[in-house]
Design an enzyme around this catalytic site. Sequence first.
Site: not given
Ligand SMILES: *Cc1c(COP(=O)(O)O)cnc(C)c1O
Length: 388
Positions: A88, A110, A370
Amino acid sequence: MGEPTGVGRFGSFGGLFVPETLVPALQELDEAFRDAWADQGFRDELDGLLRDYAGRPSPLTECERLGAELGIRLFLKREDLNHTGSHKINNVLGQALLAKRMGKKRLLAETGAGQHGVATATAAALLDMECLVYMGEVDMARQELNVFRMRLLGAEVTPALSGSRTLKDAVNEAMRDWVATVEHSHYCLGSVMGPHPYPYMVREFHRVIGNETAEQCAQRIDGDGLPDVVVACVGGGSNAAGIFSGFAEHPSVELVGVEPAGGAAIGNGVPGIVHGMLSFLKQDEFGQVQEAESISAGLDYPGVGPEHSHLHEIGRARYVPVTDDEVIDAFALLSRTEGIIPALESAHAIAWVSRERAQLAGKTVVVNLSGRGDKDVAQMMEIMGDKL
Ligand SMILES: *Cc1c(COP(=O)(O)O)cnc(C)c1O
């Protein structure tokens, strides 16, 4: 994955379905983004922050133990190692820097689980901006620690009291605030969703994931330097869009987006309009937006970014569901075999790879990890503590 056409269209999806009062603000943002993105000075400044503050480039880690167990060659793109613990930060640093360049002093955001709110509050602290985060009242109670983190970072957290008092209501409140304060505020949207230019702009800020991964693969994989499959979890779809963008032009690379079975916008939804965009959306029989339900709060979004709807429609990417139980197993599996505790969101991608190991046998697979799982261990202790 190129530019959208017309007014922010990816094929038949996307667009700009907002009250007229917001149209000039979105047009201004579109122009400012394109101008900044073409300016080497802006790119250099952002790259500097990504390197020296966020810790990029993130490594590409080969998982020898888990790969052997699954019968594949497995790499993880380590977005979990970024500052604030996920992908993020790429998007919020980009948008915060852009907002500054536009002369705005206040960031609106948000947040659902709180992760995007924390990331935005972080960027606001770094760049000396005011920050106001809208969060559903129900989510504020569920995610106390992140509310505290945001306040510690100097942000104001305001409860969204309408509707189901969760993420979709927080988006509505943030948009409403933005209409009234657009002269000095920027709305820092958290995924590749919403009205144009957000889906395009946020994907471009996450393109760094795909660019780095493609370069790292070229150095590590013999032959054409490409993996067979690239896998990412999909909430709004930003981490998936980021890593897909590095491979979409290579038809031999299969792109797989993994949705939670209880919140599968593409798997279980139909096209509809929410938050200013036309995209796949979970709706009830009356066309009302249906709450998503998943073990991971970060994937509890009933819609999905419009470019994913397009990639699905043209068959360039496929979108698959995994269940909460499969996610729990994957969370434990990666921890035990590789010493990496994944975010529950990222564990969705691992869960699909683990389930489909027979189809994937012998292939080279890249998973976008992610985020890290520190935020999820208390929840997982409740669920699986006595089984260990
Ligand atoms: C917020 C988040 C997501 C989901 O958001 P996307 O916009 O689909 O990438 C996925 N993995 C993590 C670790 C997150 O914090």
